[in-house]
Scaffold this active site. Structure first.
Site, PDB file in Angstrom:
ATOM      1  N   ALA A  74      -1.475   5.361  -7.097  1.00  0.00           N
ATOM      2  CA  ALA A  74      -0.734   6.038  -6.026  1.00  0.00           C
ATOM      3  C   ALA A  74      -1.072   7.512  -5.887  1.00  0.00           C
ATOM      4  CB  ALA A  74       0.762   5.880  -6.269  1.00  0.00           C
ATOM      5  N   ALA A  75      -2.180   7.951  -6.469  1.00  0.00           N
ATOM      6  CA  ALA A  75      -2.507   9.379  -6.440  1.00  0.00           C
ATOM      7  C   ALA A  75      -2.651   9.898  -5.010  1.00  0.00           C
ATOM      8  CB  ALA A  75      -3.786   9.633  -7.226  1.00  0.00           C
ATOM      9  N   GLY A  76      -3.436   9.195  -4.194  1.00  0.00           N
ATOM     10  CA  GLY A  76      -3.658   9.642  -2.822  1.00  0.00           C
ATOM     11  C   GLY A  76      -2.398   9.607  -1.986  1.00  0.00           C
ATOM     12  N   ASP A  77      -1.577   8.583  -2.179  1.00  0.00           N
ATOM     13  CA  ASP A  77      -0.336   8.471  -1.421  1.00  0.00           C
ATOM     14  C   ASP A  77       0.656   9.561  -1.813  1.00  0.00           C
ATOM     15  OD1 ASP A  77      -1.344   6.255  -0.116  1.00  0.00           O
ATOM     16  OD2 ASP A  77      -0.456   4.833  -1.529  1.00  0.00           O
TER      17      ASP A  77
END
Length: 300
Positions: free
Chosen positions: A249-252
């Site tokens: 979930a880094a990008g989100d």
């Protein structure tokens, strides 16, 4: 800027299994921990923003099934405005995720209801789009729906933020409506038509996107941080160094946190620095929404 953040995008139930390595074609692996939790890029980014104190409404489409029921309940508990969530006769979306010992992942998504967005659905959300300060979208719903929402927002003066993930071909028209484009290196390479593998090539590719109509870009460069550019002026944002456990979930988290910063009045570079700190926390934990930090964990 109006402070409301409206997220239009996907909602999935994530099913995650840990393995020592990622499986090869035809290979069966005996894994470790298994978890089930809420996911989908739209919902992830909405929850990330809400946890950091954003005023967030989510437009997504879920099935008339137990996955859908649990998702709507969860989003309400996270503080999202769920009044615009839609129901479909198709099953709710699910994502099957493998995470290896290094924190890298591979994901298969069965989109279900997410691909059931229609023009009428977007038209039903038009008032909310026009009244929002920021419209945040991704590409896990039909592209015509993304285009229609972007056009409505652009005409109303709502800031249009597009995270083009996962990659999908886009009509050239949409770039005229995008105020802030947030691709990674791979996505930017595909849209600009040149290979992006470092800061200099990212600058050249960003210039191509500005010629297409995009106002500004934040190119996420993984361990190299990110690059803010309008095709003329460039600003680098340094990465936050951590030991990654799960990058799911880094990008989100980054996109949701960025929008909270912008909605609170931060300059783009300041908001990007906040987003980097939030995403760095998320990769030190397992899961998608479960890994996202709350406001008290980050200094604004």
């Amino acid at each position: 800027m109006r402070s409301k953040i409206l997220v239009i995008g996907s909602s999935n139930t994530d099913m995650t299994a840990k393995t020592e390595t990622l499986p090869l074609p035809g290979q069966t692996l005996i894994g470790g921990d298994f978890t089930t939790g809420p996911g989908g890029k739209g919902a992830n980014q909405a929850v990330a923003a809400a946890r950091l104190g954003g005023d967030v409404a989510l437009v997504c489409k879920v099935g008339k099934d137990s996955f859908g029921d649990e998702a709507v309940k969860h989003y309400a508990e996270e503080g999202l405005d769920t009044s615009l969530i839609l129901r479909s006769d198709k099953p709710s979306g699910v994502a099957l995720i493998n995470v290896d010992a290094k924190g890298e992942n591979c994901i298969v998504v069965a989109p279900g209801a997410n691909m059931d967005f229609t023009d009428d659905d977007i038209e039903g959300a038009a008032e909310a789009i026009r009244n929002a300060g920021i419209l945040l979208m991704q590409l896990e719903i039909p592209i015509p729906a993304v285009l229609k929402a972007a056009r409505i927002a652009h005409e109303a003066g709502t800031l249009v933020v597009l995270n083009p993930a996962p990659y999908a071909p886009l009509p050239e028209e949409i770039f005229e409506y995008v105020d802030l484009f947030i691709p990674n290196e791979t996505e930017l390479s595909a849209y600009a038509g040149i290979e992006v593998n470092d800061v200099e090539s990212a600058k050249r590719a960003a210039g191509i996107m500005v010629e297409k109509g995009v106002k500004k870009l934040i190119v996420t460069l993984g361990s190299k941080g990110s690059l803010i550019t309008d095709g003329v002026t460039d600003e680098a944002v340094s990465p936050v160094k951590v030991d990654a456990v799960d990058t799911t979930a880094a990008g989100d988290t980054y996109c949701g946190a960025l929008c909270v910063g912008l909605a609170s009045g931060m300059a783009l570079a300041e908001a990007a620095a906040l987003a980097s700190r939030a995403s760095a926390i998320s990769v030190t934990r397992m899961g998608a929404q479960n890994s996202m930090p709350r406001k008290e964990e980050i200094t604004f």
